[in-house]
Design a protein around this motif. Structure first.
Motif, PDB file in Angstrom:
ATOM      1  N   VAL A 255       3.388  33.091  -6.601  1.00  0.00           N
ATOM      2  CA  VAL A 255       3.032  31.644  -7.388  1.00  0.00           C
ATOM      3  C   VAL A 255       4.187  30.718  -6.720  1.00  0.00           C
ATOM      4  N   CYS A 256       4.212  29.653  -5.662  1.00  0.00           N
ATOM      5  CA  CYS A 256       4.266  29.084  -4.944  1.00  0.00           C
ATOM      6  C   CYS A 256       5.313  28.630  -5.162  1.00  0.00           C
ATOM      7  N   ASP A 257       6.691  28.427  -4.529  1.00  0.00           N
ATOM      8  CA  ASP A 257       8.025  27.617  -4.928  1.00  0.00           C
ATOM      9  C   ASP A 257       8.114  27.122  -4.465  1.00  0.00           C
ATOM     10  N   SER A 258       7.433  26.620  -2.796  1.00  0.00           N
ATOM     11  CA  SER A 258       8.232  25.158  -2.708  1.00  0.00           C
ATOM     12  C   SER A 258       6.545  24.634  -2.262  1.00  0.00           C
ATOM     13  N   ALA A 259       7.191  23.123  -2.129  1.00  0.00           N
ATOM     14  CA  ALA A 259       6.075  22.306  -1.707  1.00  0.00           C
ATOM     15  C   ALA A 259       6.416  21.123  -0.979  1.00  0.00           C
ATOM     16  N   LEU A 260       5.809  20.428  -0.055  1.00  0.00           N
ATOM     17  CA  LEU A 260       6.296  18.778   0.803  1.00  0.00           C
ATOM     18  C   LEU A 260       4.982  17.802   0.602  1.00  0.00           C
ATOM     19  N   LEU A 261       5.714  17.197   0.330  1.00  0.00           N
ATOM     20  CA  LEU A 261       4.446  16.269   0.542  1.00  0.00           C
ATOM     21  C   LEU A 261       5.180  14.478   1.314  1.00  0.00           C
ATOM     22  N   LEU A 262       4.706  14.839   3.194  1.00  0.00           N
ATOM     23  CA  LEU A 262       4.358  13.649   3.542  1.00  0.00           C
ATOM     24  C   LEU A 262       4.225  12.069   3.411  1.00  0.00           C
ATOM     25  N   ALA A 263       4.715  11.541   2.720  1.00  0.00           N
ATOM     26  CA  ALA A 263       4.117   9.699   2.647  1.00  0.00           C
ATOM     27  C   ALA A 263       4.480   8.662   3.292  1.00  0.00           C
ATOM     28  N   GLU A 264       3.851   7.714   2.573  1.00  0.00           N
ATOM     29  CA  GLU A 264       4.207   6.411   3.933  1.00  0.00           C
ATOM     30  C   GLU A 264       3.975   5.200   2.603  1.00  0.00           C
ATOM     31  N   ALA A 265       4.832   4.395   2.504  1.00  0.00           N
ATOM     32  CA  ALA A 265       4.772   2.971   1.738  1.00  0.00           C
ATOM     33  C   ALA A 265       4.688   1.601   2.571  1.00  0.00           C
ATOM     34  N   ARG A 266       4.291   0.271   2.424  1.00  0.00           N
ATOM     35  CA  ARG A 266       3.756  -0.624   3.489  1.00  0.00           C
ATOM     36  C   ARG A 266       4.471  -1.598   2.479  1.00  0.00           C
ATOM     37  N   SER A 267       4.897  -3.127   2.383  1.00  0.00           N
ATOM     38  CA  SER A 267       4.517  -3.921   1.616  1.00  0.00           C
ATOM     39  C   SER A 267       5.560  -5.240   2.458  1.00  0.00           C
TER      40      SER A 267
ATOM     41  N   PRO B 195      -3.161 -12.019   8.600  1.00  0.00           N
ATOM     42  CA  PRO B 195      -1.806 -11.069   7.624  1.00  0.00           C
ATOM     43  C   PRO B 195      -2.698  -9.884   8.017  1.00  0.00           C
ATOM     44  N   SER B 196      -1.448  -8.834   8.887  1.00  0.00           N
ATOM     45  CA  SER B 196      -1.934  -7.821  10.111  1.00  0.00           C
ATOM     46  C   SER B 196      -1.800  -6.456   8.620  1.00  0.00           C
ATOM     47  N   GLY B 197      -2.759  -5.627   8.909  1.00  0.00           N
ATOM     48  CA  GLY B 197      -1.592  -4.145   7.352  1.00  0.00           C
ATOM     49  C   GLY B 197      -0.920  -2.907   7.988  1.00  0.00           C
TER      50      GLY B 197
ATOM     51  N   THR C  47       0.521  -1.355   0.306  1.00  0.00           N
ATOM     52  CA  THR C  47       0.168   0.119  -0.225  1.00  0.00           C
ATOM     53  C   THR C  47       1.300   1.317  -0.528  1.00  0.00           C
ATOM     54  N   ALA C  48       0.432   2.158   0.036  1.00  0.00           N
ATOM     55  CA  ALA C  48       1.217   3.414  -0.136  1.00  0.00           C
ATOM     56  C   ALA C  48      -0.003   4.598   0.234  1.00  0.00           C
ATOM     57  N   ASN C  49       0.376   5.797   1.089  1.00  0.00           N
ATOM     58  CA  ASN C  49      -0.397   6.904   0.756  1.00  0.00           C
ATOM     59  C   ASN C  49       0.008   8.466   1.090  1.00  0.00           C
ATOM     60  N   ILE C  50      -0.560   9.691   0.575  1.00  0.00           N
ATOM     61  CA  ILE C  50       0.249  10.935   0.325  1.00  0.00           C
ATOM     62  C   ILE C  50      -0.382  11.415   2.254  1.00  0.00           C
TER      63      ILE C  50
END
Length: 375
Positions: free
Chosen positions: A241-253, A319-321, A226-229
């Motif tokens: 005009v915005c010159d910076s952006a930040l994304l915090l996310a995760e991935a699991r497998s 199985p646990s997620g 799985t993956a999520n923002i």
């Protein structure tokens, strides 16, 4: 031989002690006193220094009965809770459920596990039942990304295999696998400009980040991945005009190779979107904990299954997620599964736990200990 009323009262006593993650000092002192009252030595590591949390991880060892040479096993629960967890007022309702007053969580995650450990230990002492060596490992900061377990002093863990008392679901459930997780941080850098005078001279980091997200495989990737923002930050005044952006996310497998492929897919999506607009993108991934997987015929699973049948229930594996301290212990090379202990609606003010399930969890801990002595 589990004493229901005594167990319920001890559970209520534990949840009344404030212990939001990071502020574990008070509950740590209570637990040290309770385990110490059995004549057991309580050891600590230096997790507080490493994590900044309010206490260290605790290691309590119950020596084997004379003449018992079975394997050393362990049980683990965490002492911290999520928020809102201050001033918890537990009650036992007429339908047999333990609940808070609705303004806080209940704290059964994971004080149900702690109470079950203490009651099982008390009954073993009272009855003189024969047992092998047992360790009880109580961690801090589980609710803060498994912080305590990640900082745990491995040299203090002597067990051959063990059990986390920290899964939802009906008693009898055994989480035999769980995914590893990576935290992902993506920084997008564009170019600022006046949004009304010369927007064509700018590069919107928000627009680039949005394009990147649209190109990413997210959600359920496959049965193991799985993956999520989780957060999108950037911008300020609407005329810039915005010159910076930040994304915090995760991935699991559950598969490390799949996890790496997912991270790479997210990296490529970010970098390709940035290249298209003349921006820049930087992705950093931090692996928080490894995955684990045990077959149904492995010793750690079989011992739990035998004990579950002994208390009149049917074992079932699943199985646990999500991740738990069990992931960390498996990463240490100590086979560990996570046992379902019945709590419901955790991490919400609607959290609840059947009193009967609290009793069954204590019965299960005791049964596992007794059966390990005969293996």
């Amino acid at each position: 031989m589990i004493q229901r009323e005594r167990l319920i009262e001890e559970f209520m006593e534990l949840v009344r002690v404030d212990s939001e993650t990071g502020d574990e000092a008070a509950i740590s002192e209570v637990l040290k006193a309770k385990f110490g009252a059995f004549g057991l030595t309580v050891e600590e590591d230096e997790a507080a220094q490493a994590t900044g949390h309010g206490a260290n991880n605790l290691f309590v060892t119950l020596p084997a009965s004379e003449g018992v040479f079975g394997p050393t096993i362990f049980f683990t629960s965490h002492m911290d809770t999520v928020r809102p967890g201050k001033g918890i007022q537990p009650r036992l309702d007429g339908d047999g459920y333990l609940r808070s007053d609705g303004t806080t969580i209940l704290g059964s995650d994971d004080k149900a596990g702690l109470a079950a450990m203490l009651e099982a230990l008390r009954v073993l002492k009272e009855t003189g039942a024969r047992h092998g060596e047992v360790q009880f490992v109580i961690t801090v900061g589980e609710e803060s990304g498994l912080a305590g377990a990640r900082a745990l002093d491995r040299s203090k863990l002597r067990a051959e295999f063990g059990y986390a008392l920290d899964s939802n679901g009906e008693i009898g459930g055994i989480a035999t696998s769980a995914p590893g997780q990576a935290k992902i941080r993506i920084e997008v850098t564009g170019r600022s400009a006046h949004a009304g005078v010369n927007p064509e001279d700018g590069i919107s980091a928000i627009q680039v980040a949005s394009k990147a997200i649209a190109r990413m495989p997210l959600g359920r990737i496959d049965h193991e991945t799985t993956a999520n923002i989780g957060r999108f930050e950037g911008g300020g005044a609407t005329n810039v005009v915005c010159d910076s952006a930040l994304l915090l996310a995760e991935a699991r497998s559950a598969d490390r190779a799949k996890l790496e492929r997912q991270i790479e897919a997210m990296r490529q999506a970010a970098e390709s979107a940035a290249a298209e607009f003349g921006a820049a993108a930087k992705l950093e991934a931090t692996h928080l904990y490894p995955s684990y997987k045990h077959s149904d015929d492995s010793p750690v699973v079989q011992a739990a299954a035998e004990a579950i049948r002994a208390i009149g229930l049917q074992p079932r594996t699943f199985p646990s997620g999500g991740g738990s301290d069990a992931n960390i212990f498996n990463g240490f090379g100590v086979p560990t599964v996570n046992l379902a202990i019945g709590y419901e609606h955790i991490h919400t003010t609607k959290e609840q736990l059947k009193a009967d399930d609290l009793v069954r969890t204590a019965e299960l801990v005791k049964a596992i200990i007794e059966r390990a002595a005969s293996r």
